[in-house]
Design an enzyme around this catalytic site. Sequence first.
Site, PDB file in Angstrom:
ATOM      1  N   ARG A   1       0.197  11.762  -8.213  1.00 23.24           N
ATOM      2  CA  ARG A   1       0.279  10.724  -7.224  1.00 23.24           C
ATOM      3  C   ARG A   1      -0.689  10.668  -6.069  1.00 23.24           C
ATOM      4  O   ARG A   1      -1.182   9.717  -5.802  1.00 23.24           O
ATOM      5  CB  ARG A   1       1.560  10.898  -6.671  1.00 23.24           C
ATOM      6  CG  ARG A   1       1.995   9.911  -5.421  1.00 23.24           C
ATOM      7  CD  ARG A   1       3.587   9.943  -5.241  1.00 23.24           C
ATOM      8  NE  ARG A   1       3.623   9.342  -4.054  1.00 23.24           N
ATOM      9  CZ  ARG A   1       4.175   8.060  -3.971  1.00 23.24           C
ATOM     10  NH1 ARG A   1       4.177   7.232  -4.813  1.00 23.24           N
ATOM     11  NH2 ARG A   1       4.370   7.301  -2.460  1.00 23.24           N
TER      12      ARG A   1
ATOM     13  N   LYS B   1      12.236   6.083  -2.350  1.00 22.48           N
ATOM     14  CA  LYS B   1      12.726   6.584  -1.430  1.00 22.48           C
ATOM     15  C   LYS B   1      13.676   5.955  -0.616  1.00 22.48           C
ATOM     16  O   LYS B   1      13.502   4.682  -0.440  1.00 22.48           O
ATOM     17  CB  LYS B   1      11.918   7.200  -0.408  1.00 22.48           C
ATOM     18  CG  LYS B   1      11.191   8.552  -0.735  1.00 22.48           C
ATOM     19  CD  LYS B   1      10.307   9.459   0.479  1.00 22.48           C
ATOM     20  CE  LYS B   1       9.978  10.503   0.020  1.00 22.48           C
ATOM     21  NZ  LYS B   1       9.370  11.377   1.002  1.00 22.48           N
TER      22      LYS B   1
ATOM     23  N   HIS C   1       2.786  16.702  -8.296  1.00 22.92           N
ATOM     24  CA  HIS C   1       2.770  15.710  -7.152  1.00 22.92           C
ATOM     25  C   HIS C   1       1.361  15.045  -6.907  1.00 22.92           C
ATOM     26  O   HIS C   1       1.018  14.116  -6.539  1.00 22.92           O
ATOM     27  CB  HIS C   1       3.516  16.067  -5.944  1.00 22.92           C
ATOM     28  CG  HIS C   1       3.610  14.971  -4.903  1.00 22.92           C
ATOM     29  ND1 HIS C   1       4.656  13.940  -5.162  1.00 22.92           N
ATOM     30  CD2 HIS C   1       2.989  14.631  -3.670  1.00 22.92           C
ATOM     31  CE1 HIS C   1       4.679  13.193  -3.950  1.00 22.92           C
ATOM     32  NE2 HIS C   1       3.843  13.314  -3.030  1.00 22.92           N
TER      33      HIS C   1
ATOM     34  N   TYR D   1      -5.081   9.063   2.541  1.00 26.09           N
ATOM     35  CA  TYR D   1      -6.000   8.769   1.743  1.00 26.09           C
ATOM     36  C   TYR D   1      -7.329   8.226   1.956  1.00 26.09           C
ATOM     37  O   TYR D   1      -8.197   7.980   1.302  1.00 26.09           O
ATOM     38  CB  TYR D   1      -5.249   7.705   0.702  1.00 26.09           C
ATOM     39  CG  TYR D   1      -4.063   8.662   0.009  1.00 26.09           C
ATOM     40  CD1 TYR D   1      -4.043   9.375  -1.041  1.00 26.09           C
ATOM     41  CD2 TYR D   1      -2.771   8.280   0.697  1.00 26.09           C
ATOM     42  CE1 TYR D   1      -2.934  10.053  -1.473  1.00 26.09           C
ATOM     43  CE2 TYR D   1      -1.887   9.049   0.029  1.00 26.09           C
ATOM     44  CZ  TYR D   1      -1.682   9.986  -0.863  1.00 26.09           C
ATOM     45  OH  TYR D   1      -0.700  10.592  -1.420  1.00 26.09           O
TER      46      TYR D   1
ATOM     47  N   ARG E   1       6.569   9.477  -8.235  1.00 21.92           N
ATOM     48  CA  ARG E   1       6.938  10.892  -8.006  1.00 21.92           C
ATOM     49  C   ARG E   1       7.485  11.296  -9.230  1.00 21.92           C
ATOM     50  O   ARG E   1       8.124  10.605 -10.190  1.00 21.92           O
ATOM     51  CB  ARG E   1       7.965  10.992  -6.908  1.00 21.92           C
ATOM     52  CG  ARG E   1       7.330  10.386  -5.476  1.00 21.92           C
ATOM     53  CD  ARG E   1       8.387  10.485  -4.590  1.00 21.92           C
ATOM     54  NE  ARG E   1       7.753  10.051  -3.165  1.00 21.92           N
ATOM     55  CZ  ARG E   1       7.406   8.707  -2.578  1.00 21.92           C
ATOM     56  NH1 ARG E   1       8.126   7.913  -3.529  1.00 21.92           N
ATOM     57  NH2 ARG E   1       6.986   8.531  -1.420  1.00 21.92           N
TER      58      ARG E   1
ATOM     59  N   HIS F   1       5.085   3.128   0.185  1.00 19.87           N
ATOM     60  CA  HIS F   1       5.322   3.925   1.580  1.00 19.87           C
ATOM     61  C   HIS F   1       5.992   3.074   2.691  1.00 19.87           C
ATOM     62  O   HIS F   1       5.593   1.826   2.719  1.00 19.87           O
ATOM     63  CB  HIS F   1       4.020   4.320   2.228  1.00 19.87           C
ATOM     64  CG  HIS F   1       2.989   5.581   1.487  1.00 19.87           C
ATOM     65  ND1 HIS F   1       1.958   5.490   1.531  1.00 19.87           N
ATOM     66  CD2 HIS F   1       3.576   6.530   0.777  1.00 19.87           C
ATOM     67  CE1 HIS F   1       1.603   6.908   0.674  1.00 19.87           C
ATOM     68  NE2 HIS F   1       2.596   7.288   0.397  1.00 19.87           N
TER      69      HIS F   1
END
Length: 288
Positions: A224, A158, A221, A256, A134, A247
């Site tokens: 990514r 994150k 973004h 995806y 990111r 994730h």
Amino acid sequence: MDTYLLDQFAAYQRAKNLSENTIRNRRSILSGLSTAVGSPFAEMTLGDLRLRIGRPDIAAGSRRTERGAMIAFFTFLCEDGIRTDNPAARLAPVEAPKGEPRPFTREQVDAMLTSGAYKRTRAMILVGYYQGFRVSSIARVHGHDVDLTAMTIRTVGKGGKVRTLPLHPVIADLAKHMPPDTWWFPARKGASGHIRGAAVTNLITRAKKRAGIRDPDLTPHSLRHAFGTDLVEEGVDIRVVKELMMHESLATTQIYTGVSARRKQEGIRTLPAREIPRQSGRGARIAA
């Protein structure tokens, strides 16, 4: 008073080890709420929050993000005894459509790299595409994060979680030309530390425009998204893609696995071409 509460909320989040990017985004959301409602946080009602989230011309994903910020903030106010009730707790969940990846094509990535962008912008594009970072993670790459012996790179995902990921050979080669003992992308104008994620966004966006890419849905973004899409295209196991993209849930990575635009183009081109007749042939059938 409200500024004081926002400062205290920031400290509360840092104590929970949330990322600075999350803290800044939430503060921006809450500042906007304060300006729009015009009353102190201690007096805001459920109706005030609904009107703010329910304003027109806001994407479902943004509504969901703002709802999360409000719930976290008003929960904090209750925990600290500023309020006895939490109006945000009664905000209805936001129904958001399942997201779809918006990846750059490989040709578009090449175009950005050859569009006249400066060295550090090209480096940002490479880190975004080959590591799937990111913009906030691109901004804070440090020379000490890269281990060329183990071929790994460390970053903060994150939730403030530190992750160590495999280093792509392209980024390993890039590292040989980047600062080994400091930030790869230091702040400008005498400021300390690294640049902000917003600065990375601006620089990559300029490279996109110089490359003649006009699609408004493609953003920094999207590098990514290209990373995740191309890994799946190459047959990488979806569980491996999940770990490489950091994730928390496999469901997030599943977006995806859809059929890419490239494969759709390849699919339709498998139908053999045929000559288009200049005439209908109707007259010949009538004569017969």
